[in-house]
Design an enzyme around this catalytic site. Structure first.
Site, mmCIF file in Angstrom:
data_model
loop_
_atom_site.group_PDB
_atom_site.id
_atom_site.type_symbol
_atom_site.label_atom_id
_atom_site.label_comp_id
_atom_site.label_asym_id
_atom_site.label_seq_id
_atom_site.Cartn_x
_atom_site.Cartn_y
_atom_site.Cartn_z
ATOM 1 N N GLU A 61 0.638 -1.164 -0.033
ATOM 2 C CA GLU A 61 -0.062 0.049 0.070
ATOM 3 C C GLU A 61 0.724 1.302 0.213
ATOM 4 O OE1 GLU A 61 -3.414 0.049 -0.462
ATOM 5 O OE2 GLU A 61 -3.122 -1.989 -0.803
ATOM 6 N N SER A 95 -1.206 -8.183 0.881
ATOM 7 C CA SER A 95 -1.877 -8.256 2.060
ATOM 8 C C SER A 95 -1.591 -7.226 3.132
ATOM 9 C CB SER A 95 -1.453 -9.539 3.001
ATOM 10 O OG SER A 95 0.044 -9.464 3.107
ATOM 11 N N CYS A 96 -0.789 -6.434 2.817
ATOM 12 C CA CYS A 96 -0.364 -5.300 3.838
ATOM 13 C C CYS A 96 -1.226 -4.206 3.500
ATOM 14 C CB CYS A 96 1.216 -4.874 3.337
ATOM 15 S SG CYS A 96 2.218 -6.180 3.640
ATOM 16 N N THR A 97 -2.501 -4.198 4.015
ATOM 17 C CA THR A 97 -3.434 -2.935 3.947
ATOM 18 C C THR A 97 -3.762 -2.526 5.500
ATOM 19 O OG1 THR A 97 -5.444 -4.391 4.026
ATOM 20 C CG2 THR A 97 -4.604 -3.906 1.797
ATOM 21 N N CYS A 117 3.732 -7.413 7.858
ATOM 22 C CA CYS A 117 4.379 -7.683 6.613
ATOM 23 C C CYS A 117 4.637 -6.241 6.105
ATOM 24 C CB CYS A 117 3.300 -8.248 5.525
ATOM 25 S SG CYS A 117 3.704 -8.115 3.893
#
Length: 240
Positions: free
Chosen positions: A81, A99-101, A178
């Site tokens: 992101e 996956s890093c939100t 992450c």
């Protein structure tokens, strides 16, 4: 209409319009095929150049069996992101399957199914008419942007959050998202002898996908995972 059925019949088919529509369809299909071939060349340039320009990148997807205007790659040690926002500031609107939100710790189910790196994921879509100059500028901007994001994320010194565990080390990445668990693993893998293991403690769901993917990319052995008092322990054996 005409004189039939009291003037209510629609009349004869508009043959000139039908012929014109058929000709237009043929022309559009020919143009679409030519544009698809052009976009495929542009995405192929991105696929080939990104790994040359940016270290620690995994290009995702089949090289030929794919849509012509889409290319996806994942950058190690990068928050997807954050990279997306930095590229947006540079004038490039891209997407991320990372996956890093800010709202979830769950990796992309598509990337999970593919068994590829989920962190630092970038999906570039080239719409019809995208000029080659835009692709070249993207390739110019990307390396510096990735480097800046990696520097901004940073990582604890190798001695932080690391403790001895017999012949190996334990990296405590609990509570850290992450890509920090992978960053810390990468920083300490050289501190153990070949054949020894590093035990990474993480409660980030993305680690289940990203640590094995990192091992595949870096030529290390992913031993497996086991339950820990908190989170999960991921075992990595140094092979080189």
């Amino acid at each position: 209409g005409d004189e039939r059925e009291s003037g209510r019949a629609p009349g004869f088919e508009n043959l000139p319009a039908i012929v014109a529509a058929a000709a237009s369809l043929r022309a559009v299909r020919a143009e679409a095929a030519a544009e698809a071939a052009r976009l495929r060349e542009l995405t192929e340039r991105i696929r080939s150049r990104v790994p040359e320009l940016v270290p620690d990148v995994e290009v995702v997807g089949d090289p030929s069996r794919r849509l012509p205007g889409i290319v996806t790659f994942s950058c190690l040690y990068v928050d997807g992101e954050t990279l997306l926002h930095e590229l947006d500031r540079a004038g490039f609107s891209v997407s991320s399957g990372s996956s890093c939100t800010s709202s979830t710790l769950t990796p992309s189910h598509v990337l999970r199914a593919m068994g590829v790196l989920s962190e630092g994921n970038v999906r570039v879509s080239l719409p019809a008419g995208t000029p080659a100059e835009d692709v070249e500028r993207f390739l110019e901007v990307l390396p510096g942007t990735v480097a800046a994001v990696r520097e901004k994320l940073g990582a604890p010194a190798a001695t932080e959050n690391v403790r001895a565990a017999g012949p190996g080390l334990v990296v405590d990445a609990l509570g850290r998202r992450c890509p920090i668990p992978v960053i810390e693993l990468a920083k300490v893998i050289g501190d153990v002898p070949v054949g020894a293991t590093v035990r990474v403690l993480s409660d980030d769901e993305a680690a289940r996908l990203d640590i094995p993917a990192w091992c595949e990319m870096r030529g290390q052995e992913y031993v497996g995972e086991e339950p820990a008092e908190r989170g999960t322990a991921y075992l990595v054996r140094r092979t080189s």
